[in-house]
Design a protein around this motif. Sequence first.
Motif, PDB file in Angstrom:
ATOM      1  N   ARG A 165     -10.780   0.667  -5.338  1.00  0.00           N
ATOM      2  CA  ARG A 165      -9.817   1.610  -4.768  1.00  0.00           C
ATOM      3  C   ARG A 165     -10.109   1.691  -3.270  1.00  0.00           C
ATOM      4  N   ARG A 188      -6.933   2.599 -14.012  1.00  0.00           N
ATOM      5  CA  ARG A 188      -6.475   3.689 -13.150  1.00  0.00           C
ATOM      6  C   ARG A 188      -7.272   3.730 -11.853  1.00  0.00           C
ATOM      7  N   ALA A 189      -6.575   4.070 -10.749  1.00  0.00           N
ATOM      8  CA  ALA A 189      -7.226   4.100  -9.440  1.00  0.00           C
ATOM      9  C   ALA A 189      -8.397   5.073  -9.412  1.00  0.00           C
ATOM     10  N   SER A 190      -8.282   6.186 -10.122  1.00  0.00           N
ATOM     11  CA  SER A 190      -9.340   7.199 -10.079  1.00  0.00           C
ATOM     12  C   SER A 190     -10.639   6.707 -10.709  1.00  0.00           C
ATOM     13  N   LYS A 238      -0.058   8.445   2.229  1.00  0.00           N
ATOM     14  CA  LYS A 238      -0.136   9.791   1.674  1.00  0.00           C
ATOM     15  C   LYS A 238      -0.801  10.721   2.678  1.00  0.00           C
ATOM     16  N   TRP A 298       0.853  -1.183   0.000  1.00  0.00           N
ATOM     17  CA  TRP A 298       0.000   0.000   0.000  1.00  0.00           C
ATOM     18  C   TRP A 298       0.886   1.229   0.000  1.00  0.00           C
ATOM     19  N   GLU A 310      -3.437   3.779   1.141  1.00  0.00           N
ATOM     20  CA  GLU A 310      -4.216   3.379  -0.019  1.00  0.00           C
ATOM     21  C   GLU A 310      -3.603   2.179  -0.721  1.00  0.00           C
ATOM     22  N   ALA A 311      -4.446   1.235  -1.064  1.00  0.00           N
ATOM     23  CA  ALA A 311      -4.048   0.082  -1.863  1.00  0.00           C
ATOM     24  C   ALA A 311      -4.589   0.265  -3.275  1.00  0.00           C
ATOM     25  N   GLU A 312      -3.731   0.129  -4.263  1.00  0.00           N
ATOM     26  CA  GLU A 312      -4.158   0.313  -5.644  1.00  0.00           C
ATOM     27  C   GLU A 312      -5.012  -0.866  -6.102  1.00  0.00           C
ATOM     28  N   PRO A 313      -6.079  -0.609  -6.879  1.00  0.00           N
ATOM     29  CA  PRO A 313      -6.885  -1.716  -7.391  1.00  0.00           C
ATOM     30  C   PRO A 313      -6.084  -2.583  -8.344  1.00  0.00           C
ATOM     31  N   SER A 335      -8.760  -4.531  -2.619  1.00  0.00           N
ATOM     32  CA  SER A 335      -8.022  -3.985  -3.761  1.00  0.00           C
ATOM     33  C   SER A 335      -7.752  -5.071  -4.795  1.00  0.00           C
TER      34      SER A 335
END
Length: 315
Positions: free
Chosen positions: A75, A42-44, A21, A18, A34-37, A70
């Motif tokens: 996200r 894109r995570a957004s 931030k 993870w 935060e863990a990226e999917p 994730s």
Amino acid sequence: MSPNPIPDPSSVRYDGPWAHKDVHANGIRFHVVEAEPAHRGRASNAPLVLLLHGFADFWWSWRHQLTGLSEQGFRVAAVDLRGYGDSDKPPRGYDGWTLAGDVAGLVRALGHSEATLVGHAEGGLVCWATAVLHPRLVRSIALVSSPHPVALKQAVLRDPPQRRAWLPNFLRYQPPRYGERLLTIDDGFEVERLLRQRAGRRWAHTAELVDTARRMRSAIRVPGAAHSALEYQRWAFRSQWRPDGARFMSAMREPVRIPVLSLYGEADRYILDGTLRREHRLAPGRRLIGIPEAGHYAHQESPDAVTTELAKLLG
């Protein structure tokens, strides 16, 4: 034996799959993990799931769900709530209105127009408040051992078993300075006492609980964390006799009509299942699911079962 050094706030930034931030929202800085999917680009563009911990805890409580959800393409972000861990610790703002504003601000600051909120215990109460006060930003909510605020108040007033389980520690932490000392002396042993007292028997004797207790004891000793943690409970107590508390409880009587998942450990001796079953009319679409053999910390004691149920909610 001399006490351990006072931990630096950054000491809660444990390494793992993870990213850590700093996110500014509602006028303060939050530490977000935060863990990226895994496979939704894109995570957004992936649906946001925001994880909110309970009393005397921090983001680490959600380590299993960070990775588990994730990996399914969501996200996922776990936050140190206001006053905890490596988030800012302002002298005020521990009321239900401001805490809901914190979460609403975090959803926007993370670039989303809505999110699913998942909360344990007091973090769940923040989920309920945000769903009522900022409904357009909340897609659905999931609670772990967290009854509706109105149901909890009624149970404490009218149900002797729930009152005996919940009220003694709540009142014990009200006096200023005494509660802070209680949470931090002996390297935060009080936090481990609460963890062991409320955990199910199956998890209570595991190496993972020992490791979790060590991390929680360190996190509560971060300067300002114990005081901030207690301010949540002190506002809940003091506000019962003030206009702001009456307005808040009145607002909380507005039914929550989004999807609601309520999970609880069937071995939880702190929040009783009868309390969770109260006030069904305030969340008419709620699903109530018990996790066998788990105590108050079902998301840590039976992480696979909890993650599976959360994934069903998220679709």
